[in-house]
Design a protein around this motif. Structure first.
Motif, PDB file in Angstrom:
ATOM      1  N   ASP A 110       0.828  -1.208   0.000  1.00  5.88           N
ATOM      2  CA  ASP A 110       0.000   0.000   0.000  1.00  5.88           C
ATOM      3  C   ASP A 110       0.864   1.261   0.000  1.00  5.88           C
ATOM      4  O   ASP A 110       0.563   2.221  -0.707  1.00  5.88           O
ATOM      5  CB  ASP A 110      -0.946   0.008   1.200  1.00  5.88           C
ATOM      6  CG  ASP A 110      -2.027  -1.063   1.111  1.00  5.88           C
ATOM      7  OD1 ASP A 110      -2.246  -1.608   0.002  1.00  5.88           O
ATOM      8  OD2 ASP A 110      -2.638  -1.372   2.156  1.00  5.88           O
ATOM      9  N   GLU A 111       1.927   1.252   0.798  1.00  9.74           N
ATOM     10  CA  GLU A 111       2.833   2.416   0.830  1.00  9.74           C
ATOM     11  C   GLU A 111       3.499   2.634  -0.517  1.00  9.74           C
ATOM     12  O   GLU A 111       3.593   3.762  -1.006  1.00  9.74           O
ATOM     13  CB  GLU A 111       3.898   2.236   1.910  1.00  9.74           C
ATOM     14  CG  GLU A 111       3.413   2.509   3.311  1.00  9.74           C
ATOM     15  CD  GLU A 111       4.534   2.405   4.336  1.00  9.74           C
ATOM     16  OE1 GLU A 111       5.658   2.889   4.059  1.00  9.74           O
ATOM     17  OE2 GLU A 111       4.282   1.825   5.405  1.00  9.74           O
ATOM     18  N   LEU A 112       3.985   1.546  -1.121  1.00 13.80           N
ATOM     19  CA  LEU A 112       4.638   1.661  -2.427  1.00 13.80           C
ATOM     20  C   LEU A 112       3.641   2.100  -3.500  1.00 13.80           C
ATOM     21  O   LEU A 112       3.976   2.898  -4.376  1.00 13.80           O
ATOM     22  CB  LEU A 112       5.310   0.343  -2.810  1.00 13.80           C
ATOM     23  CG  LEU A 112       6.554  -0.021  -2.004  1.00 13.80           C
ATOM     24  CD1 LEU A 112       7.014  -1.432  -2.346  1.00 13.80           C
ATOM     25  CD2 LEU A 112       7.668   0.976  -2.241  1.00 13.80           C
ATOM     26  N   ALA A 113       2.426   1.590  -3.438  1.00  9.98           N
ATOM     27  CA  ALA A 113       1.411   1.980  -4.422  1.00  9.98           C
ATOM     28  C   ALA A 113       1.059   3.458  -4.282  1.00  9.98           C
ATOM     29  O   ALA A 113       0.852   4.148  -5.289  1.00  9.98           O
ATOM     30  CB  ALA A 113       0.159   1.124  -4.249  1.00  9.98           C
ATOM     31  N   ALA A 114       1.008   3.948  -3.053  1.00 13.48           N
ATOM     32  CA  ALA A 114       0.660   5.356  -2.830  1.00 13.48           C
ATOM     33  C   ALA A 114       1.698   6.298  -3.422  1.00 13.48           C
ATOM     34  O   ALA A 114       1.366   7.415  -3.828  1.00 13.48           O
ATOM     35  CB  ALA A 114       0.509   5.623  -1.331  1.00 13.48           C
ATOM     36  N   THR A 115       2.956   5.860  -3.485  1.00 13.56           N
ATOM     37  CA  THR A 115       4.010   6.702  -4.045  1.00 13.56           C
ATOM     38  C   THR A 115       4.329   6.341  -5.501  1.00 13.56           C
ATOM     39  O   THR A 115       5.240   6.901  -6.095  1.00 13.56           O
ATOM     40  CB  THR A 115       5.303   6.590  -3.208  1.00 13.56           C
ATOM     41  OG1 THR A 115       5.757   5.225  -3.220  1.00 13.56           O
ATOM     42  CG2 THR A 115       5.068   7.055  -1.782  1.00 13.56           C
ATOM     43  N   GLY A 116       3.595   5.374  -6.053  1.00 12.99           N
ATOM     44  CA  GLY A 116       3.830   4.955  -7.434  1.00 12.99           C
ATOM     45  C   GLY A 116       5.068   4.092  -7.609  1.00 12.99           C
ATOM     46  O   GLY A 116       5.569   3.964  -8.727  1.00 12.99           O
TER      47      GLY A 116
END
Length: 163
Positions: free
Chosen positions: A79-85
Motif C-alpha cells: 500500500d505504501e509503495l502503491a501510494a508513491t507509485g
C-alpha cells in the motif's frame, strides 16, 4: 460503486485465508482436546503422547501467527509503495501459457540485487528483490527477502546478508 478485479481477488484471497485458518483452528483445538484426554489417563504412554500432541498445536499456532503478521505487513508495504507509485510492475515477457520467461526474469533481477547491495537498510529494495526472486522462481529466497523487508519496515533491526 463496483470493485475492480484486483479488489475482488484480494477479498477472495483474504476470505480463503481466513476460512483455512478457521479450519486449522478447529483441527488444532480437536488435537489439543485429545492430548488433554491422553494426559488424563495417567498412564505413562498416554501422558507422553498427550504432551507431544500439545506441543504440535502450539507450534502450529506460532507458525500461523507468524505468517499472518508477515502477510499484514507485506500488504502495508504494498500500500505504501502503491501510494508513491513505486509498486513493482510485473512487465516480464510470458510464454503463451502465461509462465514468466525465466531468462528475462534473471536478467531483470540484477538491478534489484544491486539496489539492495547499495542500501541494505532500505525495506523498499528488499521488497522489490523479493518479487524479483519470485519471478525468477526462487520462492525460498523471495520469502527470506520479504521477511527482511518486513523487519526493516517495522524498524526492527538491520538488514541480513543477501539470501
Amino acid at each position: 460503486m463496483t470493485d475492480g478485479p484486483a479488489a475482488r481477488r484480494r477479498r477472495t484471497g483474504l476470505l480463503a485465508a481466513v476460512g483455512l485458518t478457521a479450519l486449522l483452528a478447529i483441527y488444532v483445538w480437536l488435537v489439543a482436546l485429545r492430548a488433554v484426554q491422553l494426559i488424563g489417563t495417567g498412564q505413562t504412554v498416554g501422558v507422553v503422547l498427550g504432551v507431544a500432541l500439545l506441543v504440535a498445536p502450539l507450534l502450529v499456532l506460532a507458525l500461523i501467527t507468524r505468517e499472518w503478521l508477515l502477510a499484514i505487513d507485506v500488504q502495508r508495504m504494498a500500500d505504501e509503495l502503491a501510494a508513491t507509485g513505486d509498486l513493482p510492475v510485473d512487465d516480464l515477457p510470458r510464454s503463451p501459457s502465461g509462465r514468466i520467461d525465466r531468462a528475462a526474469a534473471r536478467a531483470a533481477f540484477a538491478p534489484h540485487r544491486e539496489q539492495v547491495e547499495a542500501d541494505p537498510g532500505d525495506w523498499r529494495g528488499w521488497y522489490r528483490l523479493a518479487f524479483a526472486y519470485d519471478a525468477a522462481g526462487d520462492r525460498s529466497r523471495a520469502r527470506a527477502a520479504l521477511r527482511t523487508a518486513s523487519r526493516l519496515h517495522r524498524g526492527k533491526g538491520a538488514a541480513a546478508d543477501l539470501p
